[in-house]
Write a protein that holds these residues in place. Structure first.
Motif, PDB file in Angstrom:
ATOM      1  N   MET A  81       0.666  -1.194   0.057  1.00  0.00           N
ATOM      2  CA  MET A  81      -0.112  -0.084  -0.053  1.00  0.00           C
ATOM      3  C   MET A  81       1.028   1.241   0.131  1.00  0.00           C
ATOM      4  N   ARG A  82       0.617   1.952  -0.968  1.00  0.00           N
ATOM      5  CA  ARG A  82       1.425   3.371  -1.223  1.00  0.00           C
ATOM      6  C   ARG A  82       1.041   4.387   0.022  1.00  0.00           C
ATOM      7  N   PRO A  83       1.924   5.013   0.597  1.00  0.00           N
ATOM      8  CA  PRO A  83       1.465   5.884   1.529  1.00  0.00           C
ATOM      9  C   PRO A  83       0.657   7.178   0.969  1.00  0.00           C
ATOM     10  N   SER A  84      -0.203   7.889   1.776  1.00  0.00           N
ATOM     11  CA  SER A  84      -1.090   8.779   1.260  1.00  0.00           C
ATOM     12  C   SER A  84      -0.208  10.231   1.047  1.00  0.00           C
ATOM     13  N   ALA A  85      -0.553  11.019   0.198  1.00  0.00           N
ATOM     14  CA  ALA A  85       0.139  12.465  -0.141  1.00  0.00           C
ATOM     15  C   ALA A  85      -1.039  13.003  -0.758  1.00  0.00           C
ATOM     16  N   VAL A  86      -1.919  13.626   0.018  1.00  0.00           N
ATOM     17  CA  VAL A  86      -3.361  14.369  -0.279  1.00  0.00           C
ATOM     18  C   VAL A  86      -2.923  15.527  -0.479  1.00  0.00           C
ATOM     19  N   THR A  87      -3.359  16.051  -1.943  1.00  0.00           N
ATOM     20  CA  THR A  87      -3.414  17.784  -2.313  1.00  0.00           C
ATOM     21  C   THR A  87      -4.606  17.900  -2.722  1.00  0.00           C
ATOM     22  N   HIS A  88      -5.399  18.989  -2.353  1.00  0.00           N
ATOM     23  CA  HIS A  88      -6.609  19.201  -2.909  1.00  0.00           C
ATOM     24  C   HIS A  88      -7.547  18.359  -2.975  1.00  0.00           C
ATOM     25  N   VAL A  89      -7.776  17.661  -1.731  1.00  0.00           N
ATOM     26  CA  VAL A  89      -8.589  16.181  -1.569  1.00  0.00           C
ATOM     27  C   VAL A  89      -8.428  15.047  -2.461  1.00  0.00           C
ATOM     28  N   THR A  90      -7.410  15.218  -3.393  1.00  0.00           N
ATOM     29  CA  THR A  90      -7.220  13.908  -4.340  1.00  0.00           C
ATOM     30  C   THR A  90      -6.019  13.538  -4.120  1.00  0.00           C
ATOM     31  N   ASP A  91      -5.582  12.146  -4.033  1.00  0.00           N
ATOM     32  CA  ASP A  91      -4.351  11.515  -3.969  1.00  0.00           C
ATOM     33  C   ASP A  91      -4.302  10.669  -5.227  1.00  0.00           C
ATOM     34  N   THR A  92      -3.872  11.095  -6.356  1.00  0.00           N
ATOM     35  CA  THR A  92      -3.614  10.095  -7.605  1.00  0.00           C
ATOM     36  C   THR A  92      -2.582   9.246  -7.369  1.00  0.00           C
ATOM     37  N   ASP A  93      -1.784   9.365  -6.361  1.00  0.00           N
ATOM     38  CA  ASP A  93      -0.719   8.295  -6.245  1.00  0.00           C
ATOM     39  C   ASP A  93      -1.184   7.178  -5.152  1.00  0.00           C
ATOM     40  N   GLN A  94      -2.216   7.171  -4.634  1.00  0.00           N
ATOM     41  CA  GLN A  94      -2.774   5.909  -3.851  1.00  0.00           C
ATOM     42  C   GLN A  94      -3.005   4.881  -4.507  1.00  0.00           C
ATOM     43  N   ARG A  95      -2.428   3.703  -4.114  1.00  0.00           N
ATOM     44  CA  ARG A  95      -2.673   2.575  -4.618  1.00  0.00           C
ATOM     45  C   ARG A  95      -2.412   1.256  -3.490  1.00  0.00           C
ATOM     46  N   THR A  96      -3.110   0.121  -4.075  1.00  0.00           N
ATOM     47  CA  THR A  96      -2.833  -1.162  -3.401  1.00  0.00           C
ATOM     48  C   THR A  96      -2.459  -2.073  -4.311  1.00  0.00           C
ATOM     49  N   ILE A  97      -1.537  -2.871  -4.007  1.00  0.00           N
ATOM     50  CA  ILE A  97      -0.929  -3.684  -5.046  1.00  0.00           C
ATOM     51  C   ILE A  97      -1.018  -5.402  -4.550  1.00  0.00           C
ATOM     52  N   ALA A  98      -1.585  -6.120  -4.881  1.00  0.00           N
ATOM     53  CA  ALA A  98      -1.674  -7.656  -4.666  1.00  0.00           C
ATOM     54  C   ALA A  98      -0.411  -8.260  -5.143  1.00  0.00           C
ATOM     55  N   LEU A  99      -0.044  -9.099  -4.260  1.00  0.00           N
ATOM     56  CA  LEU A  99       1.525  -9.525  -4.536  1.00  0.00           C
ATOM     57  C   LEU A  99       1.278 -10.995  -4.669  1.00  0.00           C
ATOM     58  N   ASP A 100       1.836 -11.804  -5.758  1.00  0.00           N
ATOM     59  CA  ASP A 100       2.119 -13.365  -5.704  1.00  0.00           C
ATOM     60  C   ASP A 100       2.655 -13.592  -4.487  1.00  0.00           C
ATOM     61  N   MET A 101       2.379 -14.777  -4.007  1.00  0.00           N
ATOM     62  CA  MET A 101       2.907 -15.144  -2.885  1.00  0.00           C
ATOM     63  C   MET A 101       2.912 -16.756  -2.643  1.00  0.00           C
ATOM     64  N   GLU A 102       4.130 -17.332  -2.082  1.00  0.00           N
ATOM     65  CA  GLU A 102       4.554 -18.709  -1.951  1.00  0.00           C
ATOM     66  C   GLU A 102       4.628 -18.939  -0.442  1.00  0.00           C
ATOM     67  N   LYS A 103       4.139 -19.958   0.219  1.00  0.00           N
ATOM     68  CA  LYS A 103       4.309 -20.137   1.566  1.00  0.00           C
ATOM     69  C   LYS A 103       5.381 -21.349   1.625  1.00  0.00           C
ATOM     70  N   SER A 104       6.047 -21.313   2.767  1.00  0.00           N
ATOM     71  CA  SER A 104       6.904 -22.269   3.347  1.00  0.00           C
ATOM     72  C   SER A 104       6.740 -22.662   4.633  1.00  0.00           C
ATOM     73  N   LYS A 105       7.433 -23.603   5.338  1.00  0.00           N
ATOM     74  CA  LYS A 105       7.394 -23.823   6.780  1.00  0.00           C
ATOM     75  C   LYS A 105       8.122 -22.470   7.609  1.00  0.00           C
ATOM     76  N   ASP A 106       8.756 -22.001   6.886  1.00  0.00           N
ATOM     77  CA  ASP A 106       9.505 -20.605   7.615  1.00  0.00           C
ATOM     78  C   ASP A 106       8.875 -19.355   7.504  1.00  0.00           C
ATOM     79  N   GLY A 107       8.103 -19.265   6.524  1.00  0.00           N
ATOM     80  CA  GLY A 107       7.314 -17.968   6.189  1.00  0.00           C
ATOM     81  C   GLY A 107       6.761 -17.738   4.990  1.00  0.00           C
TER      82      GLY A 107
END
Length: 89
Positions: free
Chosen positions: A25-51
């Motif tokens: 999740m990108r941190p917010s940087a609001v200017t004039h009530v709009t943050d055109t850079d805000q975003r959330t990005i789903a990541l591919d993920m693999e599990k193992s016994k350690d993490g």
């Protein structure tokens, strides 16, 4: 922690089997009530016994360089505490 676009990061946890998703999740940087850079990005993920190993997409239009908070969510829908990660130029 730095993770290159297209790169991976390993995060250790004793509860890897319960993790169902990982997102940046990108941190917010609001200017004039709009943050055109805000975003959330789903990541591919693999599990193992350690993490989990997450992979950052390599598309710079989707993942601009900068700082993001990394969150994982468990099988109950509970988000983790965020961790700052940098995606370098």
């Amino acid at each position: 922690k730095k993770i290159e676009r297209g790169g991976t990061g390993l995060f250790t946890t004793q509860h890897a089997s319960k993790i169902t998703s990982a997102k940046l999740m990108r941190p917010s940087a609001v200017t004039h009530v709009t943050d055109t850079d805000q975003r959330t990005i789903a990541l591919d993920m693999e599990k193992s016994k350690d993490g989990i190993t997450v992979t950052v997409p390599d598309n710079p239009a989707l993942v601009p360089a900068g700082w993001y908070m990394l969150f994982v969510t468990d099988d109950q829908g509970t988000p983790s505490e965020g961790m700052w990660v940098e995606v370098p130029e």
